[in-house]
Design a protein around this motif. Structure first.
Motif, PDB file in Angstrom:
ATOM      1  N   TYR A 130      -8.236  -1.045  -0.075  1.00 15.43           N
ATOM      2  CA  TYR A 130      -7.469  -0.145   0.538  1.00 15.43           C
ATOM      3  C   TYR A 130      -7.584  -0.252   1.594  1.00 15.43           C
ATOM      4  CZ  TYR A 130      -7.610   0.903  -4.409  1.00 15.43           C
ATOM      5  OH  TYR A 130      -7.411   0.766  -5.719  1.00 15.43           O
ATOM      6  N   ASN A 190      -7.298  -2.668   4.246  1.00 12.01           N
ATOM      7  CA  ASN A 190      -7.003  -3.658   5.321  1.00 12.01           C
ATOM      8  C   ASN A 190      -8.544  -4.516   5.328  1.00 12.01           C
ATOM      9  OD1 ASN A 190      -4.704  -5.337   5.769  1.00 12.01           O
ATOM     10  ND2 ASN A 190      -4.925  -4.494   7.826  1.00 12.01           N
ATOM     11  N   ALA A 237       4.226  -7.941  -6.828  1.00 17.61           N
ATOM     12  CA  ALA A 237       5.026  -6.412  -5.792  1.00 17.61           C
ATOM     13  C   ALA A 237       3.485  -6.232  -4.982  1.00 17.61           C
ATOM     14  CB  ALA A 237       5.411  -5.579  -6.682  1.00 17.61           C
ATOM     15  N   ARG A 238       2.212  -5.814  -6.078  1.00 16.47           N
ATOM     16  CA  ARG A 238       1.174  -5.259  -5.573  1.00 16.47           C
ATOM     17  C   ARG A 238       0.325  -6.137  -4.056  1.00 16.47           C
ATOM     18  NH1 ARG A 238      -2.865  -2.041  -8.213  1.00 16.47           N
ATOM     19  NH2 ARG A 238      -1.054  -1.104  -9.563  1.00 16.47           N
ATOM     20  N   ARG A 271       2.565  -8.185  -2.606  1.00 19.30           N
ATOM     21  CA  ARG A 271       3.143  -8.610  -1.639  1.00 19.30           C
ATOM     22  C   ARG A 271       2.859  -6.493  -0.455  1.00 19.30           C
ATOM     23  NH1 ARG A 271       6.975 -10.454  -4.562  1.00 19.30           N
ATOM     24  NH2 ARG A 271       8.151  -8.124  -5.397  1.00 19.30           N
ATOM     25  N   GLU A 272       2.658  -5.597  -0.818  1.00 22.81           N
ATOM     26  CA  GLU A 272       1.949  -4.794  -0.849  1.00 22.81           C
ATOM     27  C   GLU A 272       0.999  -4.499   0.168  1.00 22.81           C
ATOM     28  OE1 GLU A 272       0.878   0.001  -2.840  1.00 22.81           O
ATOM     29  OE2 GLU A 272       2.807  -1.879  -3.868  1.00 22.81           O
ATOM     30  N   ARG A 273       0.006  -5.064  -0.376  1.00 24.48           N
ATOM     31  CA  ARG A 273      -1.476  -4.815  -0.157  1.00 24.48           C
ATOM     32  C   ARG A 273      -1.507  -6.482   1.036  1.00 24.48           C
ATOM     33  NH1 ARG A 273      -6.049  -4.214  -4.275  1.00 24.48           N
ATOM     34  NH2 ARG A 273      -4.807  -2.738  -5.078  1.00 24.48           N
ATOM     35  N   SER A 301       3.731  -5.691 -14.322  1.00 23.21           N
ATOM     36  CA  SER A 301       3.016  -4.691 -13.182  1.00 23.21           C
ATOM     37  C   SER A 301       2.898  -3.666 -14.393  1.00 23.21           C
ATOM     38  CB  SER A 301       3.724  -3.678 -12.336  1.00 23.21           C
ATOM     39  OG  SER A 301       3.567  -3.461 -11.267  1.00 23.21           O
TER      40      SER A 301
END
Ligand SMILES: [Zn+2]
Ligand SMILES: [Zn+2]
Length: 247
Positions: free
Chosen positions: A104, A106, A140-141, A143-145, A175
């Motif tokens: 979480y 990065n 999708a997750r 891409r977000e992370r 998802s």
């Protein structure tokens, strides 16, 4: 600008050009131990040694420290179809904060030293896998992370063990909400059918022993949901190997 460069290098990391990417990252962001903050390494040897290693006795099937080879409450009430499950550590500090930073905050480079814990657990547990496979994230997750932490952990572990890494055998077909706060039955329902085996991977999976890698496992529901399509594709054995499990 720095954020852009960090993203670019992380993309390179994900695409396996590891040496150059790591060199660039070390140049831009000199490593500092995530636990004691000393300069030099992302996790220094003394902090790695201080991780809450999960040592025997534990259940020989599910790896729960609450069980033994002859009796295990977890296996009694929630038997796993996995051939076995092992956790390198218990989900406690300082590992808990490292996993949080990896997922979480990065800090994808933490997967490299944390992968050492997985490889050590694999060796001491005497697992016999032929393929290392991460638990997939939904696109999708991811891409977000910006990355799949399980993939990075699996890659580090595979390299240390000199085992092939396959990350396309199963994909997350839908998802799913986070498992946090759900009971065992709800967790099983939440991820049931969420993973499917890719047609192209069936030949590489049939007859093989697969080690599924994830960061944390609580009830094993996600690993079980991953194992189902692998067994259906003819996998000879599917083991779960995770960094941490709560006690
Ligand atoms: Zn340290
Ligand atoms: Zn057990």
């Amino acid at each position: 600008m720095i954020k852009y460069m960090q993203k670019t290098v992380q993309a390179a990391l994900q695409q396996k050009s590891r040496t150059f990417a790591e060199y660039m990252l070390d140049l831009l962001f000199p490593p500092q131990c995530a636990v004691c903050k000393r300069n030099g390494q992302l996790l220094c040897p003394s902090c790695l040694a201080a991780m809450p290693h999960l040592l025997p006795p534990y259940c020989s099937h599910c790896g729960s420290p609450q069980g033994t080879a002859s009796s295990c409450p977890f296996c009694h009430f929630h038997p796993l179809r996995l051939n076995g499950l092992r956790a390198a550590c218990t989900y406690e500090e300082p590992l808990r904060s490292c996993i949080h930073a990896l997922k979480y905050m990065n800090q994808p480079r933490l997967a490299e030293p944390l992968g050492q814990l997985l490889a050590h657990s694999y060796t001491t547990s005497q697992l016999a896998g032929e393929i290392i496979h991460p638990v997939p994230l939904h696109p999708a997750r991811q891409r977000e992370r910006g990355y799949n932490q399980s993939y990075l952990l699996a890659r580090a572990c595979a390299r240390l063990l000199a085992l092939p890494l396959v990350d396309t055998g199963i994909v997350r077909a839908r998802s799913t909400p986070a498992q946090v706060g759900l009971n065992t039955y709800q967790r099983q329902q939440n991820v049931s059918g969420a993973f499917v085996c890719t047609a192209s991977a069936r030949t590489s999976i049939a007859g093989r022993s697969i080690i599924l890698i994830d960061d944390v496992c609580t009830t094993g529901a996600t690993l079980e949901a991953c194992a189902a399509p692998l067994f259906a594709a003819g996998a000879r054995a599917v083991w779960g190997l995770v960094l941490a499990r709560p006690i």
